[in-house]
Write an enzyme that holds these catalytic residues in place. Sequence first.
Site, mmCIF file in Angstrom:
data_model
loop_
_atom_site.group_PDB
_atom_site.id
_atom_site.type_symbol
_atom_site.label_atom_id
_atom_site.label_comp_id
_atom_site.label_asym_id
_atom_site.label_seq_id
_atom_site.Cartn_x
_atom_site.Cartn_y
_atom_site.Cartn_z
ATOM 1 C CG ASN A 1 -1.678 1.275 1.406
ATOM 2 O OD1 ASN A 1 -1.813 2.055 0.468
ATOM 3 N ND2 ASN A 1 -2.204 1.509 2.611
ATOM 4 C CE LYS B 1 0.221 3.526 4.762
ATOM 5 N NZ LYS B 1 0.058 3.740 6.183
ATOM 6 C CG HIS C 1 -5.861 2.227 5.019
ATOM 7 N ND1 HIS C 1 -5.434 3.153 5.943
ATOM 8 C CD2 HIS C 1 -4.837 1.360 4.860
ATOM 9 C CE1 HIS C 1 -4.203 2.850 6.321
ATOM 10 N NE2 HIS C 1 -3.818 1.762 5.679
ATOM 11 C CD GLU D 1 -2.920 5.776 6.649
ATOM 12 O OE1 GLU D 1 -2.876 5.805 5.403
ATOM 13 O OE2 GLU D 1 -2.005 5.281 7.351
ATOM 14 C CD GLU E 1 -3.722 -2.326 7.205
ATOM 15 O OE1 GLU E 1 -2.622 -2.607 6.724
ATOM 16 O OE2 GLU E 1 -4.305 -1.254 6.982
ATOM 17 N N GLY F 1 2.405 2.225 10.722
ATOM 18 C CA GLY F 1 3.402 3.285 10.594
ATOM 19 C C GLY F 1 4.107 3.641 11.888
ATOM 20 C CB SER G 1 4.971 -1.796 11.977
ATOM 21 O OG SER G 1 4.617 -0.440 12.161
HETATM 22 C C1 PEP Z 1 -0.940 0.295 6.004
HETATM 23 O O1 PEP Z 1 -1.141 1.484 6.168
HETATM 24 O O2 PEP Z 1 -1.731 -0.404 5.346
HETATM 25 C C2 PEP Z 1 0.250 -0.280 6.637
HETATM 26 C C3 PEP Z 1 0.250 -1.546 6.894
HETATM 27 O O3 PEP Z 1 1.283 0.600 6.915
HETATM 28 P P1 PEP Z 1 2.718 0.247 7.596
HETATM 29 O O4 PEP Z 1 3.160 -1.071 7.032
HETATM 30 O O5 PEP Z 1 3.589 1.375 7.190
HETATM 31 O O6 PEP Z 1 2.465 0.160 9.053
#
Ligand code: PEP
Length: 254
Positions: free
Chosen positions: A9, A11, A96, A98, A168, A174, A213
Amino acid sequence: MRTPLVMGNWKLNGTKESVKALVNALTTPANEAAPKAEVAVCAPAVFIGMVEDLAKDSKLQWGSEDCDIHTSGAYTGENSPVMLKEFGCTYAIVGHSERRDYHKESSEYVAQKYKAAQDNGLIPVLCVGESEAEFDAGKTMDVVREELKAVIDLCGIESFKNAVIAYEPIWAIGTGKTATPEIAQNVHKDIRDFLASFNAEVADGVRILYGGSCNAKTAPELFSQKDIDGGLVGGASLKADDFSAIIKAAVDNA
Ligand code: PEP
């Protein structure tokens, strides 16, 4: 038998130059991973045509980071699932955290996006997960069940035959704070058990990715868990070497 899926992803990241370099670097690992694992990248809409041109003769799949509930019309700034399909997208991420947070998308609205994606030939990747406060309060499954139930109510349990779920935990996205394999496995199992209370066969078949992460170091143990079928990867998907190592972890655990 569930084929692992590793999905990037991106972003709001990338330039023409970095997209070209990344896709060129990934098309070989994607070819090598198949058919043991599937590999996909979800790109900002403006880069999707470019990803299609670069990846169309490879095993790398691609998708969008979101999609609108409408197929066309006066919806300035949105991306139609029909258009995304025309540019070769296999997947559309919906819900997601966000988007749920910054764009105030409710679970019912996310369910409409899931439906629009599916109705127009895309595989929705439904993101679910709790905040840190909800985790601390032991409310993870209350949150996740509510997010799943909105989709079940609108689209039916059978719709998960053609969808992917990404668990998630928001506190892991992040932050560098990956959920432990035990925490992630427990939630993935609870998700599968919840879906099985509607339809056991659908629950057994649906791929549930872990996201938050996930990196080259944490992926091998996460992917070795029984109910974790790959990863949705943010930051580490922007670096070809890191993402390739995560792909390898999926292949090794297939
Ligand atoms: C995401 O936002 O889908 C995600 C998994 O981000 P990160 O791997 O950077 O935590």
